[in-house]
Design an enzyme around this catalytic site. Structure first.
Site, PDB file in Angstrom:
ATOM      1  N   GLU A 422       0.657  -0.972   0.104  1.00  0.00           N
ATOM      2  CA  GLU A 422      -0.380  -0.053  -0.342  1.00  0.00           C
ATOM      3  C   GLU A 422       0.696   1.689  -0.287  1.00  0.00           C
ATOM      4  O   GLU A 422      -0.029   2.494   0.620  1.00  0.00           O
ATOM      5  CB  GLU A 422      -0.443  -0.312   1.011  1.00  0.00           C
ATOM      6  CG  GLU A 422      -2.056  -0.949   1.190  1.00  0.00           C
ATOM      7  CD  GLU A 422      -3.128  -0.919   1.943  1.00  0.00           C
ATOM      8  OE1 GLU A 422      -3.823  -1.221   1.507  1.00  0.00           O
ATOM      9  OE2 GLU A 422      -3.191  -0.235   3.391  1.00  0.00           O
ATOM     10  N   ASN A 423       1.847   1.142  -0.388  1.00  0.00           N
ATOM     11  CA  ASN A 423       2.881   2.403  -0.375  1.00  0.00           C
ATOM     12  C   ASN A 423       3.118   3.198  -1.858  1.00  0.00           C
ATOM     13  O   ASN A 423       2.455   4.526  -1.399  1.00  0.00           O
ATOM     14  CB  ASN A 423       4.196   2.410  -0.085  1.00  0.00           C
ATOM     15  CG  ASN A 423       4.601   1.275   1.110  1.00  0.00           C
ATOM     16  OD1 ASN A 423       3.256   1.273   2.240  1.00  0.00           O
ATOM     17  ND2 ASN A 423       6.056   0.860   1.837  1.00  0.00           N
TER      18      ASN A 423
END
Length: 805
Positions: A422-423
């Protein structure tokens, strides 16, 4: 090579920080591998961190320094003597007999120290000083600048399991310890420093093993590397001064390793021997499997697919996300892992995603997955934060990734390397840009460093820069490209909104629910126990978790009037929500090529998204996954403005037959019926018939596959609240319970852990028509009263939650 474990006789002492009087000055026995919390617990100096609100009283451990000490004797050294730590958690200084061997700040790495000049025949003192990882992370953050992150502590500035600092399903305990084995290795002349077998299959079916052997030398003599597998062997020579050899062995007509549901999982013993002058110096043995694994990302008319292809066959990924199975990692045994993976198989899963806020798992984990045919998607440990790209982190990440990629190459189950969790999405959508002010945030790890390491060391597997991920300039969570995470359902909208998107691959989606009653009451002792009681709230870590559970329940079931009803209603709603998503995604195969549920397991007792709670007990969600991921499935889905019955066939045989459709009233009366021939090719999904628009009950069945679909929401329907009776009889290993419905009974369940904590039922969430009887098998070692299974808190359905006016 002589290896001697150094696990017995360690002592632990607090040497700095806000240490309570009861602990200050005390030296206690230390388990290695182990952790400080567990040693203090064993010594009776702290209460169990998982119980009630104990976690909140242990924050002093976040800023306490510790010393591990071991006294040991040592045989005279050969040419070399190395002290090897497979894992230190996390910021450590290692001394032998007063000499500093090294300093570490990465729990994802091993460390090796040459100690041949320091060992004594007796009276050796080995110390490991651990300073708080939190203070180290804060210092790195001050030096490099603050980066955005999902939680309070700067977990993104130290190479430590991110969820050790707390997560929305995990405790904030910040472990410390010697968490993987320690040993003394004595060797002479040379040793195998790294063995990296790359296993593939040629187009003609020939298995090919390319063994890359790296050696460490203590001599300049020529060395031989011999590789053998399946009765075939090959040799390579390492010239004086060189340290590497590459040896290829081929196995004609190799038996292929397949994921669960696609074939068997044969593995072959592989042996690598290092010798000099005919004398064997070192040996490496393991098992490997022959298969090819790719990910199809070739653009098509829709966008960019993301489809696992094993041995040339596209595979729908029926998966779940995996977190560490205990916050205290050293309590995770091979036997526990085998039980968990067997539960995954029991729910028809074929893939586990090792999530990026945890760890690179143990050899046992991957070996169990190899044995059972569970594909492994491996995230690199980066999650929900911006990560500095400067030293000291860059060098640590480089070394860590090289070690772990090489370590895991032999495992046939390993299917994908993924750069982060999710970065990329965080940078796009979570207002990171303005917070970063131009500082690095990890992109060079995901786009440059990590793919280069995978390409160099493990070119047999695919790499994805992140999850979610879309190629090029497309938004990272675009449903038409790559992988998607679907969290609006839990955070903002009802679960019927899963149908708003048809992703190419859904790598995360889920819904919360409490653990089983036995697990809940084993760890929480509030009286009365309620959603607002202090201990219960301490074990609900999700932001506005109680509010989201309430809002998620409201469209489907009335507000529960008791805590017991709330417990069952939210478990049921969790199961329905996730199954709804799974069936939607499966109905769109091959456009959608995977559904990876968040999450399979828990790391402590908590209200969470898990299907299996910390007590290893399956929640109703597990049974819902078992149904929704079944090899053959009927599901009602919208298509072109109408509701249809879609048949999903995830087997290698075509599915043909007659689909019998019956529309019934809530009283069981037959309103209409039809019989339609249908045919669904192997590994595909197709419309089998129209579901109709009646807001009552549809029964669709063919052979042993049956769907009972209730139109509309339960809250609208006039169910009979007391529709069930049960009769139990003892059988070897437990009980057989026959449940009979006098009226339509929706989602019948036996919550057998209320009867006996060890009890497990074979199935639940079964809808019965009036007059039907279903027999359930219950395994338990307990002797149970005859009427226990008919108790209304044990024999459950949606009916009792919907009160008639």
């Amino acid at each position: 090579m002589n290896r001697e474990e150094l696990h017995d006789g360690w002592r632990l002492t607090a040497v700095g920080g806000p240490v309570p009087d009861a602990v200050a000055g005390r030296t206690v026995p230390a388990a290695v591998p182990g952790s400080v919390h567990l040693d203090l617990l064993d010594a009776g100096l702290i209460e169990d961190p998982y119980a009630d609100r104990v976690e909140a009283g242990l924050t002093w451990l976040h800023r306490t320094s510790w010393r591990y000490t071991l006294d040991f004797a040592a045989e005279p050294a050969a040419d070399r003597a190395d002290l090897v730590f497979d894992g230190l958690d996390t910021v450590a200084t290692i001394r032998l007999n007063g000499t500093v061997l090294g300093r570490t700040a990465n729990m994802h790495r091993s460390h090796r120290f040459d100690v041949r000049g320091l060992l004594r025949a007796s009276g050796n003192e080995l110390t490991v000083d651990l300073r708080p990882a939190l203070e180290h992370a804060e210092a790195v953050e001050r030096a490099l600048g603050k980066r955005p992150r999902a939680y309070r502590h700067p977990f993104n500035t130290v190479r430590k399991m991110a969820c050790s600092f707390g997560w929305d399903w995990g405790p904030d305990l910040q472990t410390a310890g010697i968490w993987r084995p320690v040993r003394l290795e004595r060797w002479h002349s040379a040793r195998l420093a790294r063995v990296r077998p790359l296993v593939t299959v040629d187009a003609d079916g020939t298995g090919r093993v390319t063994v890359h052997a790296d050696v460490e030398r203590a001599c300049h003599a020529p060395l031989d590397v011999a590789v053998s597998i399946a009765g075939r062997s090959a040799r390579g020579e390492i010239a004086p001064g060189d340290t590497t050899a590459t040896v290829v062995v081929t196995v004609p007509d190799a038996d292929l390793w397949w994921p669960a549901g696609y074939g068997d999982q044969p593995r072959y013993p592989l042996s690598v021997e290092l010798s000099a002058g005919g004398a064997v110096l070192d040996r490496h043995d393991r098992r490997v499997g022959f298969r090819t694994i790719t990910v199809d990302t070739e653009p098509d008319a829709i966008g960019t697919p993301f489809t696992f292809v094993v041995n040339g066959k596209p595979v729908f990924a029926k998966g779940a996300n995996w977190i560490p199975d205990d916050h205290f990692l050293t309590r995770i045994t091979r036997e526990r892992l085998a039980r968990r993976v067997d539960q995954a198989l029991g729910a028809h899963l074929n893939l586990l995603r090792v999530w990026g806020g945890g760890i690179y798992e143990s050899e046992d984990f991957y070996d169990v997955c190899d044995e059972r045919g569970i594909l492994v998607w491996q995230d690199f440990p980066f999650a929900c934060a911006a990560y500095p790209e400067e030293d000291p982190l860059w060098t640590e990440v480089d070394a860590e990734a090289r070690e772990q990629v090489a370590r895991l190459t032999p495992h046939p189950s390993l299917a994908l390397w993924c750069g982060n969790n999710e970065n990329l999405w965080g940078h796009a959508d979570w207002r990171w840009r303005e917070q970063l002010g131009g500082r690095s945030w990890g992109l060079r790890y995901y786009r440059d460093l990590l793919p280069a390491i995978v390409a160099e060391l493990d070119p047999t597997r695919a790499y994805a820069p992140g999850s979610p991920y879309s190629p090029g300039t497309v938004h990272p969570n675009d449903p038409d490209h790559g992988t998607r995470h679907e969290w609006d359902v839990w955070n903002r909208v009802g679960y019927t909104r899963y149908r708003d998107h048809v992703p190419r691959f859904c790598a995360e989606f889920g819904f919360e629910g409490p653990p089983t009653w036995a697990t809940l009451t084993r760890w929480l002792h509030d009286r009365p126990l309620s959603t607002s009681s202090p201990a219960f709230q301490a074990h609900q870590k999700a932001e506005d978790g109680a509010g989201k559970l309430e809002r998620g329940l409201a469209p489907h079931l009335p507000p529960p009037s008791t805590f017991e009803d709330w417990h069952w209603a939210t478990q049921l709603n969790q199961a329905r929500a996730v199954a709804f998503g799974v069936e939607h995604f499966r109905s769109w195969w091959p456009r959608t090529a995977g559904a990876v549920v968040w999450q399979l397991n828990d790391c402590w007792p908590v209200t969470s998204w898990a299907a299996i709670d910390y007590g290893e007990r399956p929640k109703p969600l597990w049974y819902a996954l078992k149904h929704a991921f079944a090899p053959r499935l009927f599901t009602v889905q919208p298509r072109d403005g109408a509701e249809v019955v879609i048949a999903v066939n995830d087997t290698d045989e075509d599915w043909t037959g007659d689909l019998r459709l019956a529309w019934r009233g809530f009283d069981g009366s037959l309103l209409d019926g039809d019989t339609l021939p249908f045919s669904v090719p192997a590994r595909s999904a197709a419309v089998a018939g129209k579901a109709g628009g009646r807001r009552e009950v549809l029964v669709a069945e063919s052979g042993d596959v049956r769907l009972v679909h209730v139109f509309g929401e339960d809250v609208e329907h006039p169910y009979e609240p007391a529709a069930l009776t049960a009769r139990a009889e003892p059988v070897p290993g437990g009980y057989r319970v026959a449940v009979t419905a006098s009226a339509l009974a929706v989602d019948v369940a036996l919550l057998v852990d209320r009867v006996a904590p060890d009890a497990v039922v074979d199935d639940m969430l079964v809808t019965l028509l009036p007059g039907e009887t279903r027999t359930f098998e219950v395994r338990t070692g307990a002797t149970v009263a005859a009427g226990a299974f008919a108790d209304p808190l044990v024999l459950r359905s949606a009916n009792a939650l919907v009160r008639r006016e």
